[in-house]
Design a protein around this motif. Structure first.
Motif, mmCIF file in Angstrom:
data_model
loop_
_atom_site.group_PDB
_atom_site.id
_atom_site.type_symbol
_atom_site.label_atom_id
_atom_site.label_comp_id
_atom_site.label_asym_id
_atom_site.label_seq_id
_atom_site.Cartn_x
_atom_site.Cartn_y
_atom_site.Cartn_z
ATOM 1 N N PHE A 81 0.856 -1.176 0.000
ATOM 2 C CA PHE A 81 0.000 0.000 0.000
ATOM 3 C C PHE A 81 0.897 1.231 0.000
ATOM 4 O O PHE A 81 1.914 1.266 0.702
ATOM 5 C CB PHE A 81 -0.881 0.051 1.255
ATOM 6 N N PHE A 90 0.439 5.560 0.292
ATOM 7 C CA PHE A 90 -0.478 6.662 0.567
ATOM 8 C C PHE A 90 0.292 7.968 0.496
ATOM 9 O O PHE A 90 1.442 8.034 0.937
ATOM 10 C CB PHE A 90 -1.091 6.536 1.961
ATOM 11 N N GLN A 107 -0.575 12.398 0.785
ATOM 12 C CA GLN A 107 -1.502 13.521 0.882
ATOM 13 C C GLN A 107 -0.771 14.718 1.453
ATOM 14 O O GLN A 107 0.306 14.573 2.053
ATOM 15 C CB GLN A 107 -2.723 13.167 1.719
ATOM 16 N N ARG A 125 3.748 10.830 3.260
ATOM 17 C CA ARG A 125 3.960 9.679 2.385
ATOM 18 C C ARG A 125 4.127 8.450 3.265
ATOM 19 O O ARG A 125 4.867 8.474 4.252
ATOM 20 C CB ARG A 125 5.224 9.883 1.540
ATOM 21 N N GLU A 126 3.422 7.385 2.923
ATOM 22 C CA GLU A 126 3.547 6.114 3.641
ATOM 23 C C GLU A 126 3.566 5.001 2.606
ATOM 24 O O GLU A 126 2.746 4.984 1.688
ATOM 25 C CB GLU A 126 2.371 5.915 4.592
ATOM 26 N N GLU A 127 4.518 4.100 2.763
ATOM 27 C CA GLU A 127 4.583 2.905 1.931
ATOM 28 C C GLU A 127 4.783 1.722 2.858
ATOM 29 O O GLU A 127 5.739 1.693 3.641
ATOM 30 C CB GLU A 127 5.731 2.990 0.928
ATOM 31 N N ARG A 135 -9.478 -4.130 -0.586
ATOM 32 C CA ARG A 135 -8.520 -3.022 -0.691
ATOM 33 C C ARG A 135 -9.206 -1.654 -0.585
ATOM 34 O O ARG A 135 -8.716 -0.777 0.131
ATOM 35 C CB ARG A 135 -7.699 -3.141 -1.963
ATOM 36 N N THR A 177 -8.264 1.043 2.287
ATOM 37 C CA THR A 177 -7.814 2.381 1.911
ATOM 38 C C THR A 177 -8.704 3.442 2.560
ATOM 39 O O THR A 177 -8.212 4.454 3.074
ATOM 40 C CB THR A 177 -7.801 2.521 0.376
ATOM 41 N N TRP A 178 -10.002 3.224 2.558
ATOM 42 C CA TRP A 178 -10.936 4.130 3.227
ATOM 43 C C TRP A 178 -10.633 4.199 4.725
ATOM 44 O O TRP A 178 -10.631 5.285 5.319
ATOM 45 C CB TRP A 178 -12.375 3.649 2.986
ATOM 46 N N HIS A 183 -7.796 3.741 6.205
ATOM 47 C CA HIS A 183 -6.576 4.543 6.377
ATOM 48 C C HIS A 183 -6.901 6.038 6.232
ATOM 49 O O HIS A 183 -6.382 6.865 6.993
ATOM 50 C CB HIS A 183 -5.512 4.123 5.364
ATOM 51 N N ALA A 184 -7.753 6.375 5.281
ATOM 52 C CA ALA A 184 -8.146 7.779 5.104
ATOM 53 C C ALA A 184 -8.822 8.320 6.351
ATOM 54 O O ALA A 184 -8.597 9.469 6.751
ATOM 55 C CB ALA A 184 -9.063 7.927 3.892
ATOM 56 N N MET A 188 -6.116 9.054 8.886
ATOM 57 C CA MET A 188 -5.377 10.275 8.587
ATOM 58 C C MET A 188 -6.235 11.517 8.809
ATOM 59 O O MET A 188 -5.713 12.588 9.148
ATOM 60 C CB MET A 188 -4.820 10.223 7.169
#
Length: 149
Positions: A5, A7, A9, A102-104, A119, A123-124, A126-127, A130
């Motif tokens: 993953f 991310f 923003q 940034r996150e990987e 997925r 992802t939602w 994680h949003a 954040m």
């Protein structure tokens, strides 16, 4: 079987980069201002154990190791339920600081299996985590500024 993953923003806060960095490097206080960070235990001068839980009923156990504590880059290596890194790059701007996040990470086990069909939900989730960071960090910076710290 690991799944990756990534991310990214950006958002701005009304505080100088040095004040933002001071809050971000003080991991022990994250539960005070970041609702999804449920617990933190200091394991060493640059290492902390962290438990995170966003909306989904799954708590992540993570170990964070400081890579950089010096602005403009605040970065940690992540191990445990996730393996990778998270980085904030702090960019001074008029009236405050822009945070480029940034996150990987790679996930294994149940999270990797869930990511094949879920997925978008992960992802939602994680949003949402954040969003808690953005709101909590802004509030913490306002409290610190009002207290004269």
């Amino acid at each position: 079987m690991a799944r990756t993953f990534a991310f990214a923003q950006s958002w701005s806060v009304a505080a100088p980069a040095a004040d933002v960095a001071a809050v971000l490097v003080d991991l022990e206080w994250y539960p005070r201002w970041w609702p999804e960070v449920r617990a933190v235990a200091k394991l060493g001068p640059d290492t902390a154990w962290v438990r995170c839980r966003s909306v989904l009923p799954y708590t992540l156990d993570l170990v964070l190791d400081a890579v950089s504590r010096t602005p403009p880059v605040v970065e940690v290596a992540i191990s445990g339920d996730l393996d990778g890194f998270a980085r904030f790059t702090l960019v001074p701007e008029d009236g405050g600081t822009r945070l480029d996040f940034r996150e990987e990470v790679e996930v294994g086990g149940a999270l990797a299996l869930a990511s094949y069909v879920g997925r978008p939900v992960l992802t939602w989730n994680h949003a949402r985590m954040m969003a808690g960071c953005r709101a909590g960090l802004s509030a913490e910076l306002r409290r610190s500024s009002a207290a004269g710290r």
